[in-house]
Design a protein around this motif. Structure first.
Motif, PDB file in Angstrom:
ATOM      1  N   PRO A 162       0.804  -1.233   0.000  1.00  0.00           N
ATOM      2  CA  PRO A 162       0.000   0.000   0.000  1.00  0.00           C
ATOM      3  C   PRO A 162       0.835   1.280   0.000  1.00  0.00           C
ATOM      4  CG  PRO A 162      -0.900  -1.588   1.563  1.00  0.00           C
ATOM      5  CD  PRO A 162       0.355  -2.198   1.007  1.00  0.00           C
ATOM      6  N   LEU A 215      -7.257  11.133   0.444  1.00  0.00           N
ATOM      7  CA  LEU A 215      -8.291  10.171   0.823  1.00  0.00           C
ATOM      8  C   LEU A 215      -9.216  10.758   1.885  1.00  0.00           C
ATOM      9  CD1 LEU A 215      -6.284   6.828   0.954  1.00  0.00           C
ATOM     10  CD2 LEU A 215      -7.466   7.914  -0.958  1.00  0.00           C
ATOM     11  N   LEU A 270     -13.464   7.336  -2.637  1.00  0.00           N
ATOM     12  CA  LEU A 270     -12.273   7.211  -1.796  1.00  0.00           C
ATOM     13  C   LEU A 270     -11.692   8.572  -1.453  1.00  0.00           C
ATOM     14  CD1 LEU A 270     -12.461   4.441  -3.461  1.00  0.00           C
ATOM     15  CD2 LEU A 270     -10.083   4.190  -2.860  1.00  0.00           C
ATOM     16  N   LEU A 302      -5.897   1.683  -4.956  1.00  0.00           N
ATOM     17  CA  LEU A 302      -5.951   2.084  -3.543  1.00  0.00           C
ATOM     18  C   LEU A 302      -6.926   1.190  -2.777  1.00  0.00           C
ATOM     19  CD1 LEU A 302      -5.941   5.941  -4.122  1.00  0.00           C
ATOM     20  CD2 LEU A 302      -4.168   4.673  -2.881  1.00  0.00           C
ATOM     21  N   ALA A 303      -8.081   0.921  -3.388  1.00  0.00           N
ATOM     22  CA  ALA A 303      -9.077   0.086  -2.697  1.00  0.00           C
ATOM     23  C   ALA A 303      -8.573  -1.354  -2.556  1.00  0.00           C
ATOM     24  CB  ALA A 303     -10.396   0.117  -3.459  1.00  0.00           C
ATOM     25  N   LYS A 328      -5.502  -2.529  -2.544  1.00  0.00           N
ATOM     26  CA  LYS A 328      -4.284  -2.709  -1.739  1.00  0.00           C
ATOM     27  C   LYS A 328      -4.485  -2.378  -0.257  1.00  0.00           C
ATOM     28  CE  LYS A 328      -1.275  -3.991  -4.902  1.00  0.00           C
ATOM     29  NZ  LYS A 328      -0.525  -5.255  -4.809  1.00  0.00           N
ATOM     30  N   THR A 329      -5.552  -1.678   0.062  1.00  0.00           N
ATOM     31  CA  THR A 329      -5.749  -1.231   1.450  1.00  0.00           C
ATOM     32  C   THR A 329      -5.590  -2.336   2.495  1.00  0.00           C
ATOM     33  OG1 THR A 329      -7.106   0.679   0.857  1.00  0.00           O
ATOM     34  CG2 THR A 329      -7.446  -0.218   3.052  1.00  0.00           C
ATOM     35  N   ASP A 383      -1.288  -1.166   7.101  1.00  0.00           N
ATOM     36  CA  ASP A 383      -2.028  -0.193   7.911  1.00  0.00           C
ATOM     37  C   ASP A 383      -1.944   1.221   7.342  1.00  0.00           C
ATOM     38  OD1 ASP A 383      -2.950  -2.049   9.701  1.00  0.00           O
ATOM     39  OD2 ASP A 383      -1.317  -1.753  11.134  1.00  0.00           O
ATOM     40  N   THR A 384      -1.080   1.417   6.339  1.00  0.00           N
ATOM     41  CA  THR A 384      -0.832   2.772   5.831  1.00  0.00           C
ATOM     42  C   THR A 384      -2.121   3.505   5.460  1.00  0.00           C
ATOM     43  OG1 THR A 384       1.269   2.025   4.945  1.00  0.00           O
ATOM     44  CG2 THR A 384       0.419   4.108   4.087  1.00  0.00           C
ATOM     45  N   LEU A 385      -2.925   2.888   4.591  1.00  0.00           N
ATOM     46  CA  LEU A 385      -4.118   3.575   4.094  1.00  0.00           C
ATOM     47  C   LEU A 385      -5.232   3.552   5.140  1.00  0.00           C
ATOM     48  CD1 LEU A 385      -3.945   2.283   0.425  1.00  0.00           C
ATOM     49  CD2 LEU A 385      -3.343   4.549   1.280  1.00  0.00           C
ATOM     50  N   VAL A 386      -5.277   2.491   5.927  1.00  0.00           N
ATOM     51  CA  VAL A 386      -6.276   2.407   7.002  1.00  0.00           C
ATOM     52  C   VAL A 386      -6.051   3.554   7.994  1.00  0.00           C
ATOM     53  CG1 VAL A 386      -7.144   0.980   8.899  1.00  0.00           C
ATOM     54  CG2 VAL A 386      -6.436  -0.103   6.755  1.00  0.00           C
ATOM     55  N   ARG A 422      -6.901   7.204   6.834  1.00  0.00           N
ATOM     56  CA  ARG A 422      -8.319   7.595   6.806  1.00  0.00           C
ATOM     57  C   ARG A 422      -8.887   7.834   8.206  1.00  0.00           C
ATOM     58  NH1 ARG A 422     -11.619   4.484   2.211  1.00  0.00           N
ATOM     59  NH2 ARG A 422     -12.891   6.318   2.588  1.00  0.00           N
TER      60      ARG A 422
END
Ligand SMILES: [Mn+2]
Length: 391
Positions: A17, A40, A98, A127-128, A130-131, A135-138, A141
């Motif tokens: 991610p 995001l 997103l 992005l969706a 690989k989330t 934890d990066t994208l989680v 947000r």
């Protein structure tokens, strides 16, 4: 597809991610822009947070910025882009938003814009998908701390919006960073869409555990082909056996035949859903409510299945009591009438279902001075008609 987009997809195959920010930026440069940063939306969809290794820019408010306008309206926004400037392109997967892609350009013409919009679609998909691998994208947000009950809830929830030719679903749960007892679930399948809205007792770890059991029981029974009445019974038994009658949940579970518009539902101690049609509230959907689930009071033979024939363009709004019982500083309830009016006004103004839900939540929070005392959840189900004719 251009070589640059094919290359982006190939490179993303082996990417984690956190690698996506630089891959998306590099692809934008190859396409003819000077750079791109994905912003995001946070869980509450109030701010847009930049996803970039080197950028120290802060979050942007959804309600007061050009980036936010692109996000709210699902429309590209440009900022002096003809002479070199910024282009904000929504990052969407179907109806699921997103965030927005901020692209810097030296100049912009239609050909470059078309390429950048395809980049945004590709970036949103990456992005969706690989989330879940990091934890990066989680974490990006989340702009506030999340407690253990909410952590449990977010591991359960489906994406909160979905749109296809057969149906549109938009849901919201508040307090977004501290949700515990309320939960929703849905499934869109050939000819049939199933939805459930649940309100577990209290607001803590026990509520979240109750919600976990409820949703798992609901999915298990639904996927086993059980009827609505049977599903209620199965949830009731699962909660009672696991929690010893010390926790309960209210529920509305429903099915929409997306070919015919035939809508059926059952209600266990839950507020009545609202039927909305042609810019007005038709009526609450009444079906002799049964007791809440988990106490062993449900008698399967006494479950009444409500039926309603929907017309193309109709919406059904299902909500928990925390929405209508939210109180202002002077003690006024948010109330069913206000809720119905707000949803109708936003939909009639041409807003998509998901943006309508976002604004109603905003108004609900404003009503209660930003702090809810109970969980509050909403799920809007829109039936476009047999061939997806209406918006
Ligand atoms: Mn409640």
């Amino acid at each position: 597809m251009t070589d640059a987009l094919v290359e982006l997809l190939a490179d993303a195959g082996n990417a984690a991610p956190h690698d996506l920010a630089s891959l998306i930026d590099a692809c934008a440069v190859t396409l003819g822009a000077t750079g791109a940063v994905a912003y995001l939306a946070d869980l509450q969809q109030q701010v847009l947070v930049p996803f970039s290794a080197g950028d120290d820019a802060g979050p942007l408010a959804v309600d007061a910025t050009l980036a936010g306008r692109a996000f709210q309206a699902y429309e590209v926004q440009t900022q002096e882009a003809e002479q070199g400037g910024l282009v904000w392109i929504p990052l969407v997967l179907g109806s699921d938003r997103l965030g927005v892609l901020r692209v810097t350009v030296a100049s912009l013409d239609d050909a470059l814009l078309a390429l950048l919009m395809r980049l945004a679609t590709t970036a949103a998909t990456l992005l969706a998908s690989k989330t879940p691998y990091g934890d990066t994208l989680v974490k990006l947000r989340r702009v506030g701390p999340i407690g253990l009950p909410a952590e449990i809830q977010y591991s359960l929830l489906p994406p909160l919006s979905f749109a296809s030719r057969e149906v549109t679903i938009a849901a919201a749960l508040e307090p977004c960073y501290d949700v515990a007892g309320d939960t929703i679930d849905y499934a869109v399948d050939a000819g049939r869409t199933s939805v459930g809205v649940f309100d577990g007792m209290g607001h803590g770890l026990h509520s979240a555990q109750c919600a976990t059991l409820t949703v798992a029981s609901y999915r298990n029974a639904r996927r086993s082909g059980k009827s609505l009445a049977e599903i209620l019974g199965i949830i009731d038994v699962a909660l009672q056996e696991s929690l010893g009658g010390e926790a309960f949940t209210t529920a509305v579970i429903a099915e929409l035949d997306t070919g015919s518009g035939h809508f059926t539902w059952v209600n266990a101690g839950h507020p009545e859903p609202l039927l909305l049609r042609g810019g007005r509230l038709v009526r609450p959907l009444s079906a002799a409510p049964r007791p809440p689930l988990g106490l062993g009071h449900l008698v399967a033979d006494e479950v009444v299945v409500g039926t309603e024939q929907l017309e193309p363009g109709d919406s059904v709004l299902i909500f928990t009591d925390g929405v209508v019982e939210a109180r202002s500083a002077d003690g006024a309830f948010f109330g069913v009438d206000r809720l119905g009016e707000l949803v109708i006004r936003h939909l009639a103004g041409g807003l998509p279902a998901v943006e309508t839900m976002r604004r109603v939540v905003r108004e609900l929070l404003d009503h209660q001075g930003g702090q809810l005392s109970d969980d509050a959840s909403l799920l809007l189900l829109v039936w476009p008609g047999p061939q997806g004719v209406a918006k």
